[in-house]
Each structure stands twice: as C-alpha cells, then as structure tokens.
Design a protein around this motif. Structure first.
Motif, PDB file in Angstrom:
ATOM      1  N   VAL A 657      65.117  11.073  61.472  1.00 54.34           N
ATOM      2  CA  VAL A 657      65.321  10.961  60.438  1.00 54.34           C
ATOM      3  C   VAL A 657      65.968  12.479  59.087  1.00 54.34           C
ATOM      4  O   VAL A 657      66.724  11.783  58.036  1.00 54.34           O
ATOM      5  CB  VAL A 657      63.791  11.245  59.908  1.00 54.34           C
ATOM      6  N   LEU A 679      63.098   5.571  56.071  1.00 54.72           N
ATOM      7  CA  LEU A 679      63.045   6.912  56.734  1.00 54.72           C
ATOM      8  C   LEU A 679      61.245   7.193  57.420  1.00 54.72           C
ATOM      9  O   LEU A 679      61.380   6.994  58.315  1.00 54.72           O
ATOM     10  CB  LEU A 679      63.494   8.206  56.158  1.00 54.72           C
ATOM     11  N   THR A 736      69.449   2.257  55.714  1.00 53.29           N
ATOM     12  CA  THR A 736      68.819   3.510  56.576  1.00 53.29           C
ATOM     13  C   THR A 736      68.134   3.125  58.466  1.00 53.29           C
ATOM     14  O   THR A 736      68.153   4.018  58.797  1.00 53.29           O
ATOM     15  CB  THR A 736      67.873   3.774  55.629  1.00 53.29           C
ATOM     16  N   GLY A 740      68.824   4.361  61.059  1.00 52.15           N
ATOM     17  CA  GLY A 740      68.022   5.523  61.709  1.00 52.15           C
ATOM     18  C   GLY A 740      66.874   5.284  63.168  1.00 52.15           C
ATOM     19  O   GLY A 740      66.584   5.953  64.069  1.00 52.15           O
TER      20      GLY A 740
END
Lengths: 756, 205
Positions: A657, A679, A736, A740
């Motif tokens: 994160v 996230l 993302t 991630g």
C-alpha cells in the motif's frame, strides 16, 4: 446438517438465477455517468437544488449542427430533422427556427413598460451627462438608409431607447442568424443549421440512447456533416465502451484464468468447479444488487467482471490441495484450507465493507456486488465442493511444488540475503524516485471519460454558436425578489469588469431582463431629468408632428416573465423569487472572480466542476482514512488468531500500500480517488495472501505457494486488464491493483510460520 | 418557381439582347466593389418635412454595405450578414445582431441585393415586374407573403437605373416612402481601405 445447508444454498442460488433472468428479460436500467457515482451533496440545500437544476437541464439538452457547403441544402435538412425530431416524441422544445411569434411577444411584454427600461450602456451615457449623444443617435437612426423607425415608433419612444434595450439583452445564440426562418451559422464556406432540443427521457438510460441513435441513423442523409453535443452522446459512448470493455476484458481474464488452471492441474474438473463457483458468485451478486438498488451502474458491472479474479482465490486454495498427498479426499482438502479462506474472506469482506461506508452510490454498488459475490463463492466452495469432488490427490505436482517452495526460501535462507536486500533496495529506489513525481489529481473532468471526438464536436459547436454549456453560476439569495434583483444590479458591473479582463466570456442574470423596481424608477427619473428637456428641440429637429404617447407607469415585474420563447431561459434562472441564478459562460479564473466578489452579501459562486473536483479530493482523503480504518477493523480478528504475529501478517500488504502510489507515479499515473480505493482492496487481498501463508504448516508450503501464485496471477490478469481500460477511473484502479497485488504477493511468505 | 423562372428569364442577357437592345444592370460580383454618393429622402407620415441626408457609400457584395452620412450630421452605418452597427464619432452607438432583428437584417440584404443589381437574392421573397427601354430599366418588387415582419410593412420597392442602379424607392403600407438616389458610382476590384475593413470586421460574428 451440512447436507441440509447445501440444499438450502442450491435453492437460494436457483431462485437468484431465476430473478436475474426475469429482470434481464424486463430490461435492466444501466447507469453510465461517473456523476451518478457521486454522492448527493448535503452541505447546502439551496445551492444543491440550484446545481441540480443546472446539471439536469444540461443533461437533457442536446445540440445538433447540420452542415453543408450549400446553404439551401443545410437549411432543408435542418428543417426536416427538426420536424422529425419534434414528431418522434424523443424530445420536446425543439429550437431550430426563429420564433417570430415569441419575438413579437417579447416586444409586447417590454414595450408598455418602456419608461423604466434602459440599456446598461445608455444608462451609463446618461449618468455621464451624455444625453445629447442619445439624441444624436436617435436622429442618425432615423436618417439611416431606408430608415429605422417611423412616426408611430417615435411618438412612443422618441429617443429610440427600446430598440437599444432589446438589442442589448444577453439572449443566447448570438452567433446564429436567421436565414429562411432557420437558425444558421456560416463558417468558412459551410452553412450549419442549428437544432437544439430537450430530451423527454433520461439521457443516461440505455433505451433512450439507442432510440436516439436509431433516429439519427434513419434521418440523417449521407451528404451532410453533423456536429452533436449533449450528455446523451457522452453517456452513450461511455456505456458502449464500458459494455464492450467489460465483455472483452472479462472474457480475456476468464480465458487466461482457465488456461492457467488447465496448465497447472491438467484436469478439467478444477475448471468446472471454478466456473460453478464464479457463476454462483456473480449470479447471487447480480440478483442482490438488482433487487437492492433497482439498477446497475456500468462501473459496477466492470468491477463485477474483475470479481472473478478474487472469487477464484478460494477455489484455487482448494485446488492446490490436490497436490497435498496427505489430503486424501475432498473433505480432507476442505478441512485443510477452510481456516485460511474463512479468515481471508473475513478480512476481504472487512475491506469491501469500508467501501460501503463511502457515501458514493456507485461504490456502494461495487462493494455490495463484491461482498455478496465473494460470500456466495465461499459458500459454494464450503458447501458444494466436498459433494461434487470425488477425485484423489494429484501426483504430477511434486517438482512444481518444490520449485514454488523457492518463493518461501527467498525470504528465509541466509544465503539469499543479498537477493532479498537487492529486491528491497529496488523497491526503495523506485519509491524514492516516484515520490517526487507523485501528483494528486481530483479534477472531475479527468475522471469523466470523454471521447476526444465528442469533445472536439462540442468545442466546434461552442466555437460556431458562441454558446457554451455553463457549468458555473452565481447563486443570489436575498430577502425577496426585489432585493435579489438589486443584489444582481450591484453584481453586474463587477462581472463586466472581470469580463473586460478576458476572464469571463459572458453572463446572464434575471436583472438584465427585468430590472429591479428601484432601478426602473431610477431609470425613469434619469430619462425625465436628463433626456426629456431635450425632447422639444429633438422633436423640432426631426419635424415630428404626431402627438407623443407616453408610456405607462407600472413597473415590469419578474412574475410577468413568460415560460416560453427566448425568455424561458430567464424564468429558469429564477428558482424562487428570492433565490436566483446568474449563469456564467467561459469563466477561466474562479479565484479572480471570487476576489472580485469578496465582501458582497448574498452571492455565492457555484461551479459544478470545481465543486465536484473538491468533492473528489475530499473523498480521496476519506478513502485513505477508510484504508486505515479497515486495518483497525481487521485487527481484532487478526490479533485473536495470530497475537504478535499480526505484524508479520500485515507487513506485506502494508508495504504494498505504501510503495504502490510512488511506483505508479513513475509510470506517469496521478493519484486519484480511484487509486485510493484500489489501495483498500490491495490491503484486503494482500492480507488474504499473508493469512494463507501464515496458516500453512511446513509440509504444505509448496501447496500454498502455488495457491497464492495462481490467485495473484488471476487477480493481476483481471485487474491488469482494467489497467488497459480507456475509462480513466477504471484504468487508475487497474494500474494500482496490478502493482499493489504483485508486491503483496511477492512479500506474502514473510508472514509465514505456523500459528501456535 | 415559375415566377422565379420568369425573373431569371427577364435577366437572361442573351435572350433579352436578341430581341431588343434593352438596358440592363451590371451585376456586381464577389471581389468587386461599388463606391458612390447617395442622397436620401424619407417621406414619413406624422413628420412636418422629409428627412434628407447625403453621404458616401461602399458596397462589397457578400461582405457588406458601409453607409457614411455627411449631411445633416456625420454617422456611419455598417450592414453585413451579421447585423447592423451604427457608429457616431467613431463610437458604437447601436448594434443589432441579425439574430436579434432577423426581419431587419433580411430587409438590408434585399437593399444590398437591389443596389448590386443582383436579382437572384430578390426572386425568393418578391414578385418582380420588369420594364426597360434602350437607356433605362426599372424593377418593381412586391413582397410575396406577409411571413416576414420587416417586409410585411413594405408595399413595394422600385429599383431603377441604367448601367448601374441609380434609384431605390421603398414604399410602405402606412404611406411612408424612402427615396434613395445614387451618383458618381464606380465599379472596381474590391479595395476597402484599412478603416473600412475595420468597420466590416466590427460586425463579424
């Protein structure tokens, strides 16, 4: 007991399936506007209502320009399409021609009250003592070729102040001219016929979009050029893209997942079971969302397609156990993976539930869809797999498992310490380089996906007609109608000042059309004082013998405004007598206007784009808050199970994160609300992987390594696909997730070790 | 359609020339200009005397008409497709966009059409009667329908001249009449000076 539950689940799934079929058959409403994902604002009721009114009017308006090099052809086609549109029932209030009757009504409305009406410029001239200028102008107009005005007009309006007032009214469409009764604009050899209309239906509804597309296809001849703008066309393009993408992305992600599972297990059974699992998840999720929300947003469907990547994780945990020689049958396998996937489900649901807390209708749909779908998938694994699966352990995985055990050794063997350090150093360096590039972007115009072609058409229409969509306005509030008009009269010179600096293209205020009664009295006094003494000599100079006919004394009132014709715009600006709007066109510098208006009571600048952008900012920060909050929510469960090792379980996803936004910035991706939301998911899925590792005894490490590799692969396959989306919000989310999840997977074995 | 056909027939040079050597107006083309002096007399009901004015004009077909009064006072009127603009002492005194006063705009287009000797712009809205001898011609325009406000008040427009248009008379239903006479006219390639170009561009939408 278990058997009874499995049957219950079957009945539930079947009825959910039946419900979905019924709803699809009846025609499901699909939402495609990002703005529909936004929360209803609660700060200021009046401002909201005003904003909603402007936004709705904007959402319903469509504008077409029909262009041809031959003016006659352009006018003919324009007239035909306008007539066909009017007859189609798709729209109302078609404006394509000069409404002579409405113009006449406008004259009839104003003329009796002429005593108190003065063009702003004329008023300024009179206040500056330039009465003679107006007398000269009136005489020049009277002497002009095939002149302006006759005895009848001059007897009523000797200084020709009314034509001046009417000409100065800031009515829209000033670049359009009437030719042959059709509104046209000429530009470099092209003639464009103008058509504007209000949609009767909701422009965001798919059937309305389709009906309109069919209409245009049927009625537009091939030889004309067409420019179109309106929320309808943007929404239609958005829906089409989302639908197209979700089916392609969904299909690619599904195929890739299937191929991966086939490759690893060399059996068809895992595929069938996984498909059943996913199918059940999506069916119950769709059914629940349709029942609960009555409609589905296209973004929810897009994320729904990606849900596959997450839902399949539970199946993969189970399938990986095929390679566990100690798990002899289905019940055995389930018993070994159940704690992991139960805790995984728990933390993931906590992650999704935080999405539910964000007051965005669309995100609530996504969160609900995901929660229900995941729970459905989990129940399918837990209740049905032991009954459907009669297979024994698979023998071919030994080498693969020992190779995958390397994922663990990477984090444990002292010999690999340099590799670990190199890896960590790479992440640290990437983060260090990305951090300065990290930019926050809350601009709603960047979020709402606008096809460049439509954007270009809109800009062309704006250029050609000089008539842009106003997304900004000033809200005027006062004790009553008269006071509101007076506030505007104090405001208008300041707006003119901002306009003269080139920061504002134009504005429209009710007070420009209906001056306050005080202003009307002032005007009448001004004319009496400054102009009337010149009347005898003026009359004498031109030789008028017709007796003068003075105007009536009664002032013009806001309530006299008609609801149709060119003045309908003005009535739309009057929300209620004491709450009125001033529309701003082409405002480029909100801050400059704000400082110009500083200290004025009762005025408030409301800018849809800026307000929505600041909301995106607020919710981006909120999403980060939710991220921390979901860690807190997971803590009791994790601490209960892992005590101090909770830190090790949280470490991989926490690192993921923290470093994902700067690494994404290296690729030029800004940090938006959607990244923040991604996230939240990186955290919950990352915790899943760590939990799976933590729940794994020494002997089953290869099995779990395989399971999380497959899970991460399928997740990145589906979310990685989203990074390829053309829809900005979806792309931000996908990129993302891609970064991630990769990091969270790589670090997951850090959580390893047997719980006490 | 037939009337328009008749009109075009009337102006068809070859046929007319074959029968009688009738005078006909020279038609100004795009890229040309007509410069001259005007005198105007407005005979209005309810006024003690006619309103007389004099000045210069410049007509650029397709671009606009600049009407510069010198007597009884100096003022400038610019008429283009975009609308009408009145200037006094170089300052804008009144601006009427064509969209705001469509009838008026159309009327001025008719006027410019008549002055340029171009019949094609007139046949759509007027019935046209044509008279001519060897030296002079005269055109009587009568509005076809009352669908245009500005034209509805017009009884007839009489345009006459020799090689060029020399007089335009507008008769209104209420008895008003406007008489315009043109002299010292020169046709040449369009060459508006800087000031005139600036005036025309003031009305560019």
């Amino acid at each position: 007991m278990k058997r009874w539950l499995a049957w219950c689940w079957l009945a539930l799934v079947l009825s959910a399936g039946g419900y979905v079929v019924l709803r699809l058959h009846a025609g499901v409403q699909l939402q495609s506007s990002v703005l529909a994902l936004l929360p209803r604002m609660e700060r200021d009721g009046v401002a909201d209502r005003a904003q909603q009114r402007v936004a709705e009017a904007g959402a319903r308006r469509i504008v077409l320009l029909i262009g041809h090099t031959d003016g006659l052809r352009a006018r003919t086609v324009g007239r035909e399409i306008a007539a066909a549109l009017g007859a189609s029932g798709l729209v109302h209030g078609v404006t394509a021609a000069v409404d002579r009757a409405a113009q006449q009504r406008m004259g009839t409305l104003y003329f009796p009250h002429r005593a108190g009406l003065l063009a702003e410029a004329d008023r300024a001239v009179l206040l500056a003592g330039g009465a003679q200028l107006l007398v000269d102008r009136a005489q020049a107009m009277l002497f002009s070729p095939a002149g302006f005005g006759d005895a009848a007009l001059l007897a009523r309006d000797p200084f020709l102040l009314m034509p001046s007032f009417l000409a100065a009214l800031p009515l829209p469409q000033t670049r359009l001219a009437a030719e042959d009764g059709v509104l046209v604009v000429r530009d470099g050899g092209m003639t464009w016929a103008f058509i504007s209309a209000e949609l009767s239906g909701d422009g965001f509804a798919l059937p309305v979009q389709q009906a309109f597309e069919v209409f245009l296809a049927q009625h537009l001849p091939g030889d004309v050029e067409v420019l179109r703008t309106g929320a309808l066309f943007y929404a239609a393009a958005g829906a089409k893209q989302a639908m197209g993408e979700s089916s392609t992305l969904g299909a690619v992600s599904l195929l890739a997942t299937v191929a991966l599972v086939l490759l690893v297990f060399r059996r068809i059974r895992p595929i069938l079971l996984a498909m059943l699992d996913i199918g059940v998840g999506i069916t119950v999720a769709t059914a629940f969302c349709l029942w609960w929300f009555h409609e589905l947003h296209t973004v929810a469907i897009l994320f729904g397609a990606s849900l596959i990547g997450v839902a399949v994780d539970y199946s993969l945990q189970y399938f990986a156990a095929y390679f566990d020689p100690l798990a002899r049958n289905a019940v055995d396998r389930l018993r070994r993976v159940l704690p992991g996937i139960a805790i995984g489900l728990g933390t993931t649901l906590i992650g999704y539930c935080t999405l539910l807390l964000a007051p965005f209708p669309g995100l609530q749909q996504i969160a609900t869809f995901s929660c229900v779908g995941l729970a459905g998938s989990f129940l399918t694994v837990a209740l049905w797999y032991p009954r459907l699966d009669r297979a024994g352990p698979l023998p071919h995985g030994t080498r693969m498992l020992s190779a995958l055990g390397g994922h663990w050794t990477l984090w444990e063997v002292p010999r690999l310490r340099p590799a670990r350090l190199a890896l960590l150093a790479a992440v640290v360096v990437a983060t260090a380089f990305g951090l300065p590039r990290l930019e926050v972007d809350d601009n709603v115009q960047h979020m709402q996906d606008m096809p460049p072609d439509l954007k270009h058409q809109e800009a062309e229409i704006q250029r050609l007609t000089g008539n842009g969509g106003a997304a900004q306005f000033i809200l005027v509030r006062a004790a009553d109608a008269e006071a509101a008009l007076q506030v505007q009269e104090a405001l208008l010179p300041r707006l003119a000042e901002v306009q003269s600096r080139g920061l504002l293209a134009g504005f429209q205020a009710p007070a420009q059309f209906i001056p306050s009664q005080a202003r009307q009295r002032e005007n009448a006094d001004l004319v009496t004082r400054a102009l009337m003494p010149l009347l005898p000599s003026h009359i004498d100079a031109v030789g008028l013998t017709a007796p003068p006919q003075p105007a009536r004394e009664e002032p013009l009132l806001l309530t006299m405004l008609p609801n149709d014709g060119p003045l309908a715009l003005v009535s739309a600006l009057v929300l209620e007598p004491k709450v009125q709007l001033v529309l701003l066109h082409g405002l480029t510098d909100v801050a400059a206007l704000r400082s110009e208006l500083a200290g004025m009571a009762g005025v408030q600048i409301v800018s849809l784009v800026d307000d929505w952008s600041s909301l995106f900012g607020i919710y981006r920060r909120q999403a980060l808050g939710l991220l921390g909050f979901s860690v807190l929510l997971m803590l009791p469960l994790l601490i209960w199970r892992y005590r101090w090792a909770t830190l090790r379980v949280l470490a991989p996803s926490a690192v993921a994160v923290l470093v994902t936004p700067p690494i994404a910035a290296l690729f030029g991706l800004a940090f938006t609300f959607f990244n923040a939301m991604a996230l939240v998911l990186v955290l919950s899925i990352g915790v899943d992987y760590a939990v799976f590792c933590r729940e794994t005894p020494m002997g089953r490490r290869g099995v779990t390594a395989l399971a999380i590799l497959l899970a991460a692969a399928s997740t990145t396959l589906s979310f990685g696909m989203l990074a390829a989306s053309q829809v900005f919000a979806v792309q931000a989310f996908g990129a993302t997730m891609l970064i991630g999840i990769s990091i969270a997977w790589l670090l997951a074995p850090i959580a390893g070790g047997r719980p006490e | 359609m037939t009337r328009r056909g008749l009109l075009l027939l009337a102006f068809a040079p070859a046929q007319v020339a074959a029968e009688v050597q009738e005078a006909r107006p020279q038609i100004l083309r795009a890229g040309e200009q007509l410069r001259g002096r005007f005198s105007q007399e407005r005979r209005l009901q309810g006024f003690a005397r006619p309103l007389r004015s004099e000045g210069d004009f410049l007509l650029l077909p397709g671009r606009g008409l600049i009407w510069q009064s010198k007597v009884p006072f100096v003022s400038t009127l610019v008429i283009t497709e975009g609308g009408i603009l009145q200037l006094m002492d170089g300052r804008e005194a009144m601006r009427l966009p064509a969209s705001r006063a469509p009838g008026l705009g159309q009327f001025y287009q008719v006027l410019a059409g008549a002055m340029s000797g171009d019949p094609s712009s007139l046949g759509q809205v007027f019935d046209v009667a044509w008279q001519a001898d060897a030296a002079k011609w005269q055109l009587t325009l009568t509005p076809r329908g009352a669908n245009d406000q500005a034209l509805a008040s017009i009884d007839s427009i009489i345009v006459g001249g020799g090689r060029l248009v020399e007089a335009v008379e507008v008769r209104r239903a209420n008895g008003d009449a406007d008489l315009m006479a043109f002299r010292d006219q020169h046709v040449g390639p369009a060459a508006p000076d800087v000031a005139e170009q600036a005036l025309l561009s003031l009305l560019r939408p």
